[in-house]
Design an enzyme around this catalytic site. Sequence first.
Site, PDB file in Angstrom:
ATOM      1  N   LYS A  43       0.848  -1.201   0.000  1.00 33.89           N
ATOM      2  CA  LYS A  43       0.000   0.000   0.000  1.00 33.89           C
ATOM      3  C   LYS A  43       0.885   1.252   0.000  1.00 33.89           C
ATOM      4  O   LYS A  43       1.926   1.274   0.673  1.00 33.89           O
ATOM      5  CB  LYS A  43      -0.894  -0.032   1.247  1.00 33.89           C
ATOM      6  CG  LYS A  43      -1.935   1.076   1.305  1.00 33.89           C
ATOM      7  CD  LYS A  43      -2.812   0.922   2.547  1.00 33.89           C
ATOM      8  CE  LYS A  43      -3.904   1.964   2.633  1.00 33.89           C
ATOM      9  NZ  LYS A  43      -4.765   1.796   3.828  1.00 33.89           N
ATOM     10  N   SER A  82      -9.652   1.697   2.840  1.00 36.09           N
ATOM     11  CA  SER A  82      -8.830   2.450   1.939  1.00 36.09           C
ATOM     12  C   SER A  82      -7.778   1.630   1.201  1.00 36.09           C
ATOM     13  O   SER A  82      -7.218   2.100   0.212  1.00 36.09           O
ATOM     14  CB  SER A  82      -8.118   3.550   2.726  1.00 36.09           C
ATOM     15  OG  SER A  82      -7.264   2.994   3.692  1.00 36.09           O
ATOM     16  N   SER A 119      -9.800  -0.641   7.036  1.00 37.17           N
ATOM     17  CA  SER A 119      -9.229  -0.499   5.691  1.00 37.17           C
ATOM     18  C   SER A 119      -8.520  -1.718   5.121  1.00 37.17           C
ATOM     19  O   SER A 119      -8.169  -1.711   3.943  1.00 37.17           O
ATOM     20  CB  SER A 119      -8.255   0.672   5.659  1.00 37.17           C
ATOM     21  OG  SER A 119      -8.968   1.857   5.481  1.00 37.17           O
TER      22      SER A 119
HETATM   23  N1  GLN Z   1     -13.060   3.972   6.262  1.00 37.51           N
HETATM   24  C1  GLN Z   1     -12.516   4.452   7.489  1.00 37.51           C
HETATM   25  C2  GLN Z   1     -12.158   5.905   7.350  1.00 37.51           C
HETATM   26  O1  GLN Z   1     -12.495   6.462   6.382  1.00 37.51           O
HETATM   27  C3  GLN Z   1     -11.319   3.608   7.865  1.00 37.51           C
HETATM   28  C4  GLN Z   1     -10.113   3.935   7.101  1.00 37.51           C
HETATM   29  C5  GLN Z   1      -8.926   3.099   7.474  1.00 37.51           C
HETATM   30  O2  GLN Z   1      -9.043   2.073   8.129  1.00 37.51           O
HETATM   31  N2  GLN Z   1      -7.766   3.599   7.107  1.00 37.51           N
HETATM   32  O3  GLN Z   1     -11.551   6.499   8.194  1.00 37.51           O
END
Ligand code: GLN
Length: 488
Positions: free
Chosen positions: A78, A153, A177
Amino acid sequence: MNLDDLTIKRALTLLSKGEITSKDLTLACLDRIKRFDPEVKAFLYVNEEWALAQAEASDKRRKDKKERSLEGIPLSIKDNILIRDHPTTCASRILANYIAPYDATVIERLKEAGAVFLGKTNMDEFAMGSSTENSAFFPTKNPWDLERVPGGSSGGSAVAVALRMGLGSLGSDTGGSIRQPAAFCGVVGMKPTYGLVSRYGLVAFASSLDQIGPFGLNVEDTAILLQIIAGEDHKDSTSCPIKNLDFVNFLEQNSQRSFRVGLPKEYFTGDLHPEVQRALEKCIDILKKKHTLKEISLPHTKYAIATYYIIAPAEASSNLARYDGVKYGFRAECKNLIELYKKSRSQGFGKEVKRRIMLGTYALSAGYYDAYYLKASKVRTLIKQDFEEAFKEVDLILAPTTPTPPFKLGEKISDPLQMYLSDIFTIPVNLAGLPCISLPVGLTEDSLPIGAQIIGPAFKDDLVLASAYSLEKELSLKLLPSILINQS
Ligand code: GLN
């Protein structure tokens, strides 16, 4: 070379027997990237020359009988995890030209284990989002249905593994994410216990929640990767001194064990999408044969999203203060220092990142701190205590990973609240710092993947993996994204 069901475990066997080389494997993965990435757009950066040089060095080590535990296995990473001398953009314009000056600890460990890096994967900007649509560069598409999101994400990492553009990947999970994109793409993804994996070299979003974790085609591959990246690191003051980690052997040794599995009633409500409900019921029927199932309650679940959306933006607003146009990345044209800050930040950050910075700054500001941040921290403790109470009665908890199957691109992007709600089942786990794996448990009638998560007590990552391993065996699903079926 057929990559469709090639696991890391099997590839390591083929490599050690000399039936394939790391170069063959790397070329096959690069070929996949060339074929499929123009459609799904999982990668932000692919460096063929670099990948092949690493593969050749790996083949040489093997020839010299100096092979290591992950010798020659191609992976993707990532784009918020630093690999020295290569770009790390966090899918943000503000870091568009940033080249990492050092390796994250997880990268150092993978390098020591002999892994080959293919490139960096797309994500929501600074890991803020649930669909990879918040990338400043382009959205990634779901390989099961190109009109749908891959989750986020870490959407790029999940897609890369689902399409075998690399045999494994690393993502980060602050509120879901890793698990949510794993569920949406039909692969396995794990968020380790907070403190098990070093965060050194992970670009910080919300430091008390962030964890790096692996994606694999199956549970065993996920365990193999976690085994390598886990462990104490003096460069991360929140990393814990856990010794003798042996996730991989633990899997087989404990796959016959019977557990007490909790089903939280707050997660199995009428709001669950019927096809997710059906897939979970099937899991429950399977688990019943071997394990003791029990309804449990996690009464503060309903406050989790509100709590998270105070704590995570508060930490983000502080962490992201460092991007001011002076030290890193993008610098706007300006006449004076104040203008430099203002313009660099307003041109460099995207909409969602700005929204989080504003929310967080507000929640931390004088006069509001007690009402928001402090209160949210207290509720966080209650959420953690819910789990501690539950784990007095059960060994593990089973829950859906997401309330719905993958949604359509564009469906939620203009409604942040709807987007935030899609993390309803993953966020409590981060607030409590617990280990949790998402594994595929079925497909909808339209062939979209559905995931379930298994949550364990802190530092029982081995138990979480072993139970997922046995459930995966019982389910024995054959999952191939439609884009791969259509090509053959
Ligand atoms: N979807 C969540 C957010 O927008 C989690 C994101 C993540 O785990 N990095 O913060």
